[in-house]
Design a protein around this motif. Structure first.
Motif, mmCIF file in Angstrom:
data_model
loop_
_atom_site.group_PDB
_atom_site.id
_atom_site.type_symbol
_atom_site.label_atom_id
_atom_site.label_comp_id
_atom_site.label_asym_id
_atom_site.label_seq_id
_atom_site.Cartn_x
_atom_site.Cartn_y
_atom_site.Cartn_z
ATOM 1 N N PRO A 186 58.574 61.281 72.937
ATOM 2 C CA PRO A 186 57.683 62.328 73.456
ATOM 3 C C PRO A 186 56.706 62.818 72.389
ATOM 4 N N ALA A 187 55.605 63.384 72.844
ATOM 5 C CA ALA A 187 54.628 63.965 71.909
ATOM 6 C C ALA A 187 55.337 64.999 71.043
ATOM 7 N N GLY A 188 55.036 64.966 69.748
ATOM 8 C CA GLY A 188 55.652 65.890 68.808
ATOM 9 C C GLY A 188 56.832 65.299 68.055
ATOM 10 N N TYR A 189 57.329 64.148 68.500
ATOM 11 C CA TYR A 189 58.433 63.500 67.791
ATOM 12 C C TYR A 189 57.938 63.048 66.415
ATOM 13 N N ILE A 190 58.740 63.277 65.378
ATOM 14 C CA ILE A 190 58.345 62.888 64.021
ATOM 15 C C ILE A 190 59.080 61.609 63.638
ATOM 16 N N HIS A 191 58.323 60.533 63.517
ATOM 17 C CA HIS A 191 58.861 59.260 63.030
ATOM 18 C C HIS A 191 58.841 59.321 61.506
ATOM 19 N N LYS A 192 59.872 58.772 60.871
ATOM 20 C CA LYS A 192 59.920 58.737 59.405
ATOM 21 C C LYS A 192 60.097 57.292 58.966
ATOM 22 N N PHE A 193 59.197 56.878 58.093
ATOM 23 C CA PHE A 193 59.229 55.517 57.583
ATOM 24 C C PHE A 193 59.069 55.537 56.064
ATOM 25 N N SER A 194 59.279 54.407 55.476
ATOM 26 C CA SER A 194 59.014 54.174 54.060
ATOM 27 C C SER A 194 58.186 52.905 53.973
ATOM 28 N N ASN A 195 57.459 52.746 52.888
ATOM 29 C CA ASN A 195 56.702 51.506 52.720
ATOM 30 C C ASN A 195 57.623 50.291 52.760
ATOM 31 N N LYS A 196 58.876 50.480 52.416
ATOM 32 C CA LYS A 196 59.846 49.375 52.448
ATOM 33 C C LYS A 196 60.129 48.910 53.878
ATOM 34 N N ASP A 197 59.881 49.780 54.861
ATOM 35 C CA ASP A 197 60.075 49.395 56.259
ATOM 36 C C ASP A 197 59.055 48.362 56.722
ATOM 37 N N PHE A 198 57.971 48.221 55.977
ATOM 38 C CA PHE A 198 56.881 47.343 56.407
ATOM 39 C C PHE A 198 56.705 46.115 55.514
ATOM 40 N N VAL A 199 57.666 45.866 54.655
ATOM 41 C CA VAL A 199 57.554 44.750 53.711
ATOM 42 C C VAL A 199 57.346 43.422 54.420
ATOM 43 N N GLU A 203 55.813 53.507 43.784
ATOM 44 C CA GLU A 203 56.866 52.587 44.214
ATOM 45 C C GLU A 203 57.339 52.914 45.623
ATOM 46 N N GLU A 204 57.420 54.215 45.921
ATOM 47 C CA GLU A 204 57.882 54.640 47.240
ATOM 48 C C GLU A 204 56.798 55.451 47.930
ATOM 49 N N ILE A 205 56.567 55.135 49.175
ATOM 50 C CA ILE A 205 55.639 55.899 50.008
ATOM 51 C C ILE A 205 56.410 56.314 51.250
ATOM 52 N N PHE A 206 56.507 57.618 51.449
ATOM 53 C CA PHE A 206 57.204 58.158 52.608
ATOM 54 C C PHE A 206 56.167 58.483 53.671
ATOM 55 N N ILE A 207 56.401 58.000 54.868
ATOM 56 C CA ILE A 207 55.422 58.128 55.946
ATOM 57 C C ILE A 207 56.012 58.984 57.062
ATOM 58 N N TYR A 208 55.298 60.046 57.384
ATOM 59 C CA TYR A 208 55.655 60.913 58.508
ATOM 60 C C TYR A 208 54.582 60.677 59.572
ATOM 61 N N ALA A 209 54.990 60.157 60.718
ATOM 62 C CA ALA A 209 54.044 59.857 61.792
ATOM 63 C C ALA A 209 54.425 60.686 63.011
#
Length: 108
Positions: free
Chosen positions: A14-27, A56-62
């Motif tokens: 749903p709108a407003g949900y916060i996804h959390k990723f790291s650059n390592k998730d996209f290697v 080295e680490e990038i934390f992504i809040y989407a």
């Protein structure tokens, strides 16, 4: 470390949900068809290869949005709430990381 905040439209949450990723998730998503079509991981790796310092680490809040194809200054109630929640989570994350290093952060 670095923190990146953006909107996302997966249609799975749903709108407003916060996804959390790291650059390592996209290697494993690194691909390069042309310099005009770089994805996130390829852009980071390319920058490293040409000597641009990258964390080295990038934390992504989407934050899940209802629409990302339309440009508007209007923000839905769900996304406004998520922005505040996201800011609090990031503050707590940074505070805890600094605490590990015996540094202090004051909130204004």
């Amino acid at each position: 470390s670095a923190i990146l905040i953006d909107s996302i439209r997966t249609g799975l949450k749903p709108a407003g949900y916060i996804h959390k990723f790291s650059n390592k998730d996209f290697v494993n998503s690194i691909k390069m068809v042309s310099y005009h079509n770089l994805n996130f991981s390829t852009a980071i790796e390319f920058a490293k290869k040409i000597g641009i310092p990258m964390p080295e680490e990038i934390f992504i809040y989407a934050i899940e949005s209802k629409s990302i194809s339309e440009f508007t200054y209007k923000i839905s109630v769900e996304v406004k709430y998520a922005i505040n929640k996201c800011a609090d989570e990031i503050y707590s994350f940074v505070f805890n990381e600094l605490k590990k290093e015996n540094l202090q952060l004051t909130r204004v």
